[in-house]
Design a protein around this motif. Structure first.
Motif, PDB file in Angstrom:
ATOM      1  N   VAL A   1     -83.245 -39.610   0.906  1.00 47.98           N
ATOM      2  CA  VAL A   1     -82.533 -39.270   2.140  1.00 47.98           C
ATOM      3  C   VAL A   1     -82.892 -40.300   3.208  1.00 47.98           C
ATOM      4  O   VAL A   1     -84.068 -40.582   3.437  1.00 47.98           O
ATOM      5  CB  VAL A   1     -82.929 -37.855   2.625  1.00 47.98           C
ATOM      6  N   CYS A   2     -81.858 -40.871   3.855  1.00 47.75           N
ATOM      7  CA  CYS A   2     -82.103 -41.872   4.902  1.00 47.75           C
ATOM      8  C   CYS A   2     -81.461 -41.385   6.202  1.00 47.75           C
ATOM      9  O   CYS A   2     -80.413 -40.740   6.168  1.00 47.75           O
ATOM     10  CB  CYS A   2     -81.432 -43.201   4.561  1.00 47.75           C
ATOM     11  N   ALA A   3     -82.067 -41.726   7.332  1.00 52.80           N
ATOM     12  CA  ALA A   3     -81.463 -41.373   8.622  1.00 52.80           C
ATOM     13  C   ALA A   3     -81.648 -42.530   9.598  1.00 52.80           C
ATOM     14  O   ALA A   3     -82.628 -43.270   9.514  1.00 52.80           O
ATOM     15  CB  ALA A   3     -82.084 -40.102   9.175  1.00 52.80           C
ATOM     16  N   TYR A   4     -80.671 -42.644  10.527  1.00 50.45           N
ATOM     17  CA  TYR A   4     -80.764 -43.721  11.518  1.00 50.45           C
ATOM     18  C   TYR A   4     -81.734 -43.352  12.634  1.00 50.45           C
ATOM     19  O   TYR A   4     -82.284 -44.212  13.300  1.00 50.45           O
ATOM     20  CB  TYR A   4     -79.384 -44.032  12.104  1.00 50.45           C
ATOM     21  N   GLN A   5     -81.892 -42.044  12.875  1.00 50.83           N
ATOM     22  CA  GLN A   5     -82.909 -41.602  13.830  1.00 50.83           C
ATOM     23  C   GLN A   5     -83.337 -40.187  13.481  1.00 50.83           C
ATOM     24  O   GLN A   5     -82.611 -39.472  12.781  1.00 50.83           O
ATOM     25  CB  GLN A   5     -82.403 -41.677  15.273  1.00 50.83           C
ATOM     26  N   GLN A   6     -84.509 -39.793  13.960  1.00 51.82           N
ATOM     27  CA  GLN A   6     -85.013 -38.440  13.712  1.00 51.82           C
ATOM     28  C   GLN A   6     -85.356 -37.792  15.050  1.00 51.82           C
ATOM     29  O   GLN A   6     -85.918 -38.438  15.932  1.00 51.82           O
ATOM     30  CB  GLN A   6     -86.277 -38.487  12.858  1.00 51.82           C
ATOM     31  N   THR A   7     -85.012 -36.518  15.160  1.00 54.42           N
ATOM     32  CA  THR A   7     -85.310 -35.820  16.416  1.00 54.42           C
ATOM     33  C   THR A   7     -86.658 -35.109  16.350  1.00 54.42           C
ATOM     34  O   THR A   7     -87.213 -34.712  17.356  1.00 54.42           O
ATOM     35  CB  THR A   7     -84.209 -34.771  16.713  1.00 54.42           C
ATOM     36  N   ASN A   8     -87.175 -34.933  15.127  1.00 56.63           N
ATOM     37  CA  ASN A   8     -88.466 -34.259  14.988  1.00 56.63           C
ATOM     38  C   ASN A   8     -89.253 -34.924  13.853  1.00 56.63           C
ATOM     39  O   ASN A   8     -89.699 -34.259  12.922  1.00 56.63           O
ATOM     40  CB  ASN A   8     -88.203 -32.772  14.703  1.00 56.63           C
ATOM     41  N   GLY A   9     -89.390 -36.246  13.967  1.00 62.79           N
ATOM     42  CA  GLY A   9     -90.113 -36.999  12.941  1.00 62.79           C
ATOM     43  C   GLY A   9     -91.545 -36.486  12.845  1.00 62.79           C
ATOM     44  O   GLY A   9     -92.209 -36.308  13.861  1.00 62.79           O
ATOM     45  N   ARG A  10     -91.987 -36.242  11.620  1.00 62.24           N
ATOM     46  CA  ARG A  10     -93.330 -35.666  11.434  1.00 62.24           C
ATOM     47  C   ARG A  10     -94.311 -36.705  10.921  1.00 62.24           C
ATOM     48  O   ARG A  10     -93.996 -37.505  10.053  1.00 62.24           O
ATOM     49  CB  ARG A  10     -93.264 -34.513  10.421  1.00 62.24           C
ATOM     50  N   GLY A  11     -95.529 -36.651  11.459  1.00 63.48           N
ATOM     51  CA  GLY A  11     -96.594 -37.511  10.974  1.00 63.48           C
ATOM     52  C   GLY A  11     -97.640 -36.672  10.266  1.00 63.48           C
ATOM     53  O   GLY A  11     -97.465 -35.463  10.074  1.00 63.48           O
ATOM     54  N   ARG A  12     -98.741 -37.296   9.867  1.00 59.08           N
ATOM     55  CA  ARG A  12     -99.815 -36.546   9.221  1.00 59.08           C
ATOM     56  C   ARG A  12    -100.518 -35.683  10.256  1.00 59.08           C
ATOM     57  O   ARG A  12    -100.423 -35.917  11.449  1.00 59.08           O
ATOM     58  CB  ARG A  12    -100.813 -37.516   8.572  1.00 59.08           C
ATOM     59  N   THR A  13    -101.278 -34.728   9.762  1.00 64.79           N
ATOM     60  CA  THR A  13    -102.075 -33.787  10.575  1.00 64.79           C
ATOM     61  C   THR A  13    -101.282 -33.213  11.757  1.00 64.79           C
ATOM     62  O   THR A  13    -101.790 -33.132  12.884  1.00 64.79           O
ATOM     63  CB  THR A  13    -103.390 -34.456  11.090  1.00 64.79           C
ATOM     64  N   GLY A  14    -100.027 -32.870  11.505  1.00 60.60           N
ATOM     65  CA  GLY A  14     -99.209 -32.178  12.515  1.00 60.60           C
ATOM     66  C   GLY A  14     -98.748 -33.051  13.667  1.00 60.60           C
ATOM     67  O   GLY A  14     -98.132 -32.553  14.619  1.00 60.60           O
ATOM     68  N   LYS A  15     -99.007 -34.357  13.594  1.00 63.38           N
ATOM     69  CA  LYS A  15     -98.571 -35.242  14.693  1.00 63.38           C
ATOM     70  C   LYS A  15     -97.074 -35.515  14.569  1.00 63.38           C
ATOM     71  O   LYS A  15     -96.489 -35.335  13.508  1.00 63.38           O
ATOM     72  CB  LYS A  15     -99.321 -36.572  14.612  1.00 63.38           C
TER      73      LYS A  15
ATOM     74  N   HIS B   1     -80.151 -39.268  -6.398  1.00 65.11           N
ATOM     75  CA  HIS B   1     -79.111 -38.642  -5.590  1.00 65.11           C
ATOM     76  C   HIS B   1     -79.401 -39.103  -4.161  1.00 65.11           C
ATOM     77  O   HIS B   1     -80.526 -38.929  -3.674  1.00 65.11           O
ATOM     78  CB  HIS B   1     -79.193 -37.112  -5.705  1.00 65.11           C
ATOM     79  N   ILE B   2     -78.411 -39.707  -3.485  1.00 67.55           N
ATOM     80  CA  ILE B   2     -78.683 -40.310  -2.164  1.00 67.55           C
ATOM     81  C   ILE B   2     -77.863 -39.618  -1.080  1.00 67.55           C
ATOM     82  O   ILE B   2     -76.671 -39.367  -1.262  1.00 67.55           O
ATOM     83  CB  ILE B   2     -78.326 -41.819  -2.181  1.00 67.55           C
ATOM     84  N   GLU B   3     -78.510 -39.304   0.044  1.00 66.83           N
ATOM     85  CA  GLU B   3     -77.786 -38.777   1.208  1.00 66.83           C
ATOM     86  C   GLU B   3     -78.170 -39.600   2.432  1.00 66.83           C
ATOM     87  O   GLU B   3     -79.334 -39.967   2.603  1.00 66.83           O
ATOM     88  CB  GLU B   3     -78.120 -37.296   1.426  1.00 66.83           C
ATOM     89  N   ILE B   4     -77.163 -39.841   3.277  1.00 70.43           N
ATOM     90  CA  ILE B   4     -77.374 -40.684   4.467  1.00 70.43           C
ATOM     91  C   ILE B   4     -76.896 -39.925   5.709  1.00 70.43           C
ATOM     92  O   ILE B   4     -75.821 -39.328   5.684  1.00 70.43           O
ATOM     93  CB  ILE B   4     -76.588 -42.012   4.313  1.00 70.43           C
ATOM     94  N   PHE B   5     -77.703 -39.931   6.761  1.00 66.21           N
ATOM     95  CA  PHE B   5     -77.364 -39.184   7.980  1.00 66.21           C
ATOM     96  C   PHE B   5     -77.512 -40.069   9.216  1.00 66.21           C
ATOM     97  O   PHE B   5     -78.388 -40.930   9.259  1.00 66.21           O
ATOM     98  CB  PHE B   5     -78.308 -37.991   8.151  1.00 66.21           C
ATOM     99  N   ASP B   6     -76.659 -39.794  10.208  1.00 63.96           N
ATOM    100  CA  ASP B   6     -76.849 -40.478  11.499  1.00 63.96           C
ATOM    101  C   ASP B   6     -78.150 -39.985  12.121  1.00 63.96           C
ATOM    102  O   ASP B   6     -79.002 -40.764  12.502  1.00 63.96           O
ATOM    103  CB  ASP B   6     -75.688 -40.148  12.453  1.00 63.96           C
TER     104      ASP B   6
END
Ligand code: BTN
Length: 314
Positions: A106-120, A79-84
């Motif tokens: 799920v794919c997005a062109y940009q993220q406003t709160n992209g999450r990394g490992r260990t809370g980064k 199931h695929i969803e695409i977001f600006d």
């Protein structure tokens, strides 16, 4: 009524270029109607090219995410969803994962709160590639090796699709010319009743192109500096590689062949004590074996950095 989807599918399904007249005949509409639809597809970001006496064909090197291309390239249904824009594809996927009884992408062109490992946080401006996929844990043999398997899937796909030779920095950062270009975040949801891992969510961010890079990332991250590539094929190849049935031995072998750290001096911290040592090996569990202070230490998780800082006793 003929739709854009119909025309796109018709062109993609045709082995060779196909004339406007042929498409028009197939759908019983005028050539002008086909021409209009093709223009509108091109405005969306598809690259349907036409040559006189040759016909229309589609160039797959497009900068848009396309369900159409993704479904064609993926070896299994999603199931695929695409977001600006999204806060984070992984956070969003966690919110909706239970709504679908199938694997989800799920794919997005940009993220406003992209999450990394260990809370980064993970810097996610336009022109990068950000996607997460979720699947039932029972679909894979060994959930403990997910991180290692994703890293290998990504490194192979970057070589296959973009012809870029990258390296893995344990556990699963992907480096290009000694700087990070891909971040991978693997997470799991637990079934409340059985207390077992229910779903796995893998989030991947590829720095395809930075217009500008924040000062604090300059020394550690870079981009592949790619303006246009077959984004959909890159995503699908990563996912297809991940689900390939490859033995643990072969996965670890490829991981080690591409590992940036082996044989190098590294620094790491355990229980607030700084260590300096040499990265020696990756064992069958994907743990990093380090020699420090004449001791052999097995690192199961955590962050290490390359470098020759010697912390004295540790
Ligand atoms: C890391 O380097 O620490 C992991 C970064 C993972 C980033 C990806 S981008 C797509 C997905 N959405 C997120 O918020 N994170 C992952």
């Amino acid at each position: 009524m003929i739709s854009k989807e119909d025309v796109l599918n018709y062109i993609l399904d045709s082995k060779d270029a196909v004339s406007g007249q042929k498409i028009a005949g197939e759908f019983n509409v005028s050539r002008g109607a086909i021409w209009k639809i093709i223009n509108s597809l091109n405005e969306e970001g598809y690259k349907i090219k036409g040559k006189s006496n040759f016909g229309y064909y589609s160039d797959p090197n497009i900068n848009i995410y396309s369900k159409n291309y993704l479904n064609r390239y993926l070896n299994q249904p999603f199931h695929i969803e695409i977001f600006d824009t999204l806060d984070s594809t992984s956070t969003y996927l966690k919110r909706i994962a239970d709504d679908y009884n199938m694997s989800t992408l799920v794919c997005a062109y940009q993220q406003t709160n992209g999450r990394g490992r260990t809370g980064k946080s993970f810097y996610s401006p336009l022109k990068g590639l950000y996607f997460s996929f979720a699947f039932k844990a029972k679909e894979i043999k060994d959930t403990s090796l997910v991180t290692i398997k994703v890293a290998v899937a990504v490194i192979d796909a970057l070589q296959e699709v973009l012809n870029k030779k990258c390296q893995i920095k344990w556990v699963n950062d992907i480096y290009y010319q000694n700087k990070k270009i891909v971040g991978i975040l693997s997470e799991a949801t637990i079934d409340f009743e059985s207390k077992e891992v229910d779903k796995i969510i893998v989030g991947i961010g590829v720095n395809l192109k930075f217009d500008k890079i924040p000062e604090e990332l300059k020394d550690v991250a870079t981009s592949l500096d790619i303006d246009c590539c077959n984004k959909n094929l890159l995503i699908a190849t990563i996912i297809n590689n991940f689900f390939k049935e490859i033995s643990i031995e072969d996965t670890i072998k490829t991981y080690k062949e591409n590992c940036l750290l082996l044989g190098k001096e590294i620094n790491f911290t355990i229980n607030n004590i700084n260590y300096h040592g040499i990265a020696k090996d990756i064992n069958k569990h994907g743990h990093l074996i380090v020699e420090a202070n004449n001791e052999v230490i097995e690192l199961r998780s955590g962050e290490v950095s390359l470098g020759s800082i010697n912390y004295g006793n540790k």
